[in-house]
Write a protein that holds these residues in place. Structure first.
Motif, PDB file in Angstrom:
ATOM      1  N   GLY A  83       5.380   9.750   4.910  1.00 26.39           N
ATOM      2  CA  GLY A  83       4.528  11.134   5.404  1.00 26.39           C
ATOM      3  C   GLY A  83       3.950  10.844   6.864  1.00 26.39           C
ATOM      4  N   ARG A  84       3.839  11.569   7.615  1.00 25.17           N
ATOM      5  CA  ARG A  84       2.777  11.534   9.318  1.00 25.17           C
ATOM      6  C   ARG A  84       1.559  10.788   9.343  1.00 25.17           C
ATOM      7  N   ALA A  85       0.932  11.385   8.140  1.00 26.59           N
ATOM      8  CA  ALA A  85      -0.326  10.759   7.615  1.00 26.59           C
ATOM      9  C   ALA A  85      -0.510   9.048   7.136  1.00 26.59           C
ATOM     10  N   SER A  86       0.361   9.064   6.213  1.00 26.95           N
ATOM     11  CA  SER A  86       0.522   7.752   6.209  1.00 26.95           C
ATOM     12  C   SER A  86       0.956   7.057   7.243  1.00 26.95           C
ATOM     13  N   LEU A 134       0.680  -1.175   0.334  1.00 25.49           N
ATOM     14  CA  LEU A 134      -0.406  -0.049  -0.030  1.00 25.49           C
ATOM     15  C   LEU A 134       1.337   1.106   0.109  1.00 25.49           C
ATOM     16  N   SER A 135       0.619   1.838  -0.844  1.00 28.94           N
ATOM     17  CA  SER A 135       1.088   3.177  -1.314  1.00 28.94           C
ATOM     18  C   SER A 135       0.547   4.343  -2.028  1.00 28.94           C
ATOM     19  N   GLU A 136       0.764   5.482  -1.200  1.00 35.81           N
ATOM     20  CA  GLU A 136       0.261   7.032  -1.582  1.00 35.81           C
ATOM     21  C   GLU A 136       0.931   6.663  -3.401  1.00 35.81           C
ATOM     22  N   ARG A 137       2.107   6.556  -3.680  1.00 37.78           N
ATOM     23  CA  ARG A 137       2.814   6.613  -5.404  1.00 37.78           C
ATOM     24  C   ARG A 137       2.370   5.428  -5.947  1.00 37.78           C
ATOM     25  N   THR A 138       2.256   5.214  -7.232  1.00 35.74           N
ATOM     26  CA  THR A 138       2.153   3.820  -7.992  1.00 35.74           C
ATOM     27  C   THR A 138       3.672   3.823  -7.785  1.00 35.74           C
ATOM     28  N   ASP A 139       4.452   4.774  -7.925  1.00 43.86           N
ATOM     29  CA  ASP A 139       6.075   4.612  -8.909  1.00 43.86           C
ATOM     30  C   ASP A 139       6.974   3.391  -7.646  1.00 43.86           C
ATOM     31  N   ALA A 140       6.553   4.644  -6.206  1.00 44.63           N
ATOM     32  CA  ALA A 140       7.149   3.537  -5.250  1.00 44.63           C
ATOM     33  C   ALA A 140       6.448   2.450  -4.884  1.00 44.63           C
ATOM     34  N   PRO A 184     -10.083  -5.166   0.798  1.00 42.73           N
ATOM     35  CA  PRO A 184     -10.394  -6.100   1.913  1.00 42.73           C
ATOM     36  C   PRO A 184      -8.552  -6.850   1.381  1.00 42.73           C
ATOM     37  N   LEU A 185      -8.258  -7.053   2.754  1.00 47.92           N
ATOM     38  CA  LEU A 185      -7.142  -7.722   2.559  1.00 47.92           C
ATOM     39  C   LEU A 185      -6.935  -9.081   3.377  1.00 47.92           C
ATOM     40  N   LEU A 186      -7.695  -9.460   3.806  1.00 47.17           N
ATOM     41  CA  LEU A 186      -8.135 -10.899   4.223  1.00 47.17           C
ATOM     42  C   LEU A 186      -7.320 -11.642   3.521  1.00 47.17           C
ATOM     43  N   GLY A 187      -7.219 -11.966   2.574  1.00 47.77           N
ATOM     44  CA  GLY A 187      -6.625 -13.036   2.205  1.00 47.77           C
ATOM     45  C   GLY A 187      -4.923 -12.910   2.033  1.00 47.77           C
ATOM     46  N   PHE A 188      -4.150 -12.091   2.107  1.00 45.31           N
ATOM     47  CA  PHE A 188      -2.810 -11.488   2.508  1.00 45.31           C
ATOM     48  C   PHE A 188      -2.363 -11.979   3.247  1.00 45.31           C
ATOM     49  N   GLY A 189      -1.043 -12.315   3.620  1.00 46.45           N
ATOM     50  CA  GLY A 189      -0.800 -12.652   4.547  1.00 46.45           C
ATOM     51  C   GLY A 189       0.742 -11.719   4.980  1.00 46.45           C
ATOM     52  N   ALA A 190       0.750 -10.545   4.953  1.00 47.08           N
ATOM     53  CA  ALA A 190       1.408  -9.389   5.120  1.00 47.08           C
ATOM     54  C   ALA A 190       0.615  -8.051   4.851  1.00 47.08           C
ATOM     55  N   LEU A 191       0.972  -6.826   4.826  1.00 45.75           N
ATOM     56  CA  LEU A 191       0.904  -5.746   4.589  1.00 45.75           C
ATOM     57  C   LEU A 191       1.589  -4.838   5.084  1.00 45.75           C
ATOM     58  N   LEU A 192       2.300  -4.572   3.295  1.00 43.03           N
ATOM     59  CA  LEU A 192       2.902  -3.345   3.404  1.00 43.03           C
ATOM     60  C   LEU A 192       3.044  -2.289   3.353  1.00 43.03           C
ATOM     61  N   VAL A 193       3.350  -1.071   4.878  1.00 42.49           N
ATOM     62  CA  VAL A 193       3.096   0.142   3.386  1.00 42.49           C
ATOM     63  C   VAL A 193       4.113   1.281   3.852  1.00 42.49           C
TER      64      VAL A 193
END
Length: 450
Positions: free
Chosen positions: A363-366, A321-327, A350-359
């Motif tokens: 910035g402080r908001a993200s 998950l990222s605000e910038r698609t390139d990153a 929805p995120l139920l099917g994933f084993g991990a979420l990388l954010v």
């Protein structure tokens, strides 16, 4: 209250001179009247001794320390109070600290460093059997004495860090760390409960410095060193000193001692001692240590290139998950290179099917978003990714209870290790309860990479 030479404490200890001062108190050389015995008399600072409940805890712990009888520990002779003074009298040792040896010699040979660590582990084993955890092992607290059979290690201040727990609890509530950041285990950094495996982590850090001339993470602001112990991979001996040669078994033993999770370390001091004895049983070859007078290294050589780890098989996919698609695309590519199934996801997906979420926190908001996600039961373990030099971000993730922090750009080994650990916990359904001080989300078990 400052004690002066000639002053008598508790009617039986006459002050000779001050030897040193620390956060807990002042250590004096004193003569025990009647016996004519020289002792080390540690007198607690008044602000420490006046902490509610400290006196009672001091007496309980001093009684336990007095039972610790080992050639490598400092014998407790007496303890008590003299009006507002709280003191403990111990054997007076001679020699020099390992810190002084390192400053003079730079590094130690493998047999010498490992042999000294084996002696320390013998003392730790005896102490841990009594429920005593040192909590502040470092070269300055390891004293070398001359002996006909060779160097003997004395472990100083044994248990006094444990004695200080009630005082430090109040201090840490306002954000001050306990112990010495360069040698503290991740669980101790977080203010959680510690056991003997925390001392093994500290000894691993000590061994790293004895063998390479530097602790695992360079000296710097406490918050930076603390965050490094919590989240950054520990540099191997070869990475720290590619100009020296280390036995593979020794490398493995030191790195295992410095695992982020206590359960990944040796089960106890005896197990680590056996690992190091096996190192001593092997022939040792390699470059000699620094010459006498060379001094401690101030910089780190460029690490050797290390091949990326192999692919991970049979794991649940990873969401990015990222605000910038390139990153986000770059991180997905890194994950795919390491063998993960990974894809970019939208904020409302929805995120139920994933084993991990990388954010990716930009910035402080993200970062706040990542912490909110970590608190939700339908979200897999959350790992925050961001610049390693952004210490405000690192500490924000640390305090927010996310599963782990991954510095960007990611190191393949670090990325694989941390994401795999998160997926494993997800598969097992064994995400641990919140840690003390982790905040409302409290999902993470602490850092997972070396």
């Amino acid at each position: 209250m400052r004690l002066v030479p000639g002053q008598v404490v508790a009617g039986r200890f006459q002050i000779v001179r001050a030897l040193g001062e620390g956060g807990m108190g002042v250590v004096h050389e004193a003569e025990q009247l009647g016996l004519g015995r020289r002792v080390a008399l540690k007198v607690m600072h008044p602000h420490v001794a006046s902490t509610p409940g400290f006196v009672e805890r001091f007496h309980r712990e001093a009684q336990v320390l007095a039972r610790l009888r080992h050639p490598g520990s400092v014998e407790v002779y007496d303890f008590g109070a003299d009006e507002e003074l709280l003191f403990i009298a111990m054997a007076l040792v001679s020699g020099e600290s390992l810190e002084a040896v390192l400053l003079r010699e730079g590094v130690l040979s493998v047999p010498r460093a490992v042999g000294l660590a084996v002696q320390v582990l013998e003392v730790l084993g005896a102490a841990h059997a009594l429920g005593i955890v040192h909590r502040d092992l470092k070269p300055a607290n390891l004293f070398l004495e001359s002996h006909p059979e060779g160097e003997r290690v004395k472990v100083l201040d044994f248990g006094l860090a444990t004695l200080s727990e009630s005082w430090h609890t109040r201090i840490t509530q306002v954000g001050t760390a306990v112990g010495t950041p360069g040698f503290m285990s991740p669980e101790q950094m977080r203010g959680g409960l510690v056991d003997g495996r925390s001392d093994l982590y500290a000894l691993g850090c000590v061994l790293h410095e004895l063998l390479t001339g530097s602790p695992p993470f360079p000296v710097g602001p406490s918050v930076e060193v603390s965050a490094a112990h919590l989240y950054r991979p520990v540099p191997s001996l070869r990475e720290a000193r590619p100009d020296l040669s280390f036995p593979a078994r020794l490398e493995s033993a030191v790195m295992r001692a410095m695992e982020k999770l206590p359960t990944a370390r040796p089960v106890d001091a005896a197990a680590m001692r056996e690992e190091l004895l096996a190192v001593l049983a092997e022939p040792v070859s390699g470059a000699p240590p620094a010459r006498r007078g060379e001094g401690k290294k101030t910089g780190r050589p460029t690490p050797r290139e290390v091949a990326p780890p192999g692919p991970v098989v049979g794991s649940a996919p990873v969401a990015v998950l990222s605000e910038r698609t390139d990153a986000g695309a770059r991180l997905v590519e890194s994950l795919t290179t390491c063998g993960f199934q990974a894809r970019f996801v939208g904020a409302a997906e929805p995120l139920l099917g994933f084993g991990a979420l990388l954010v990716i926190a930009e910035g402080r908001a993200s970062l706040a978003r990542a912490r909110e996600l970590a608190a939700r039961p339908d979200v897999p373990p959350v790992l925050v990714c961001g610049p390693a030099e952004d210490w405000e971000l690192v500490t924000g993730a640390l305090e927010g209870g996310v599963f782990d922090f991954i510095p960007l750009p990611p190191d393949p080994r670090d990325l694989t290790r941390k994401v795999s650990r998160a997926q494993k916990l997800k598969r097992q359904g064994s995400l641990p309860p919140p840690l003390p001080g982790a905040g409302p989300s409290g999902r993470g078990p602490g850092p997972t990479g070396r």
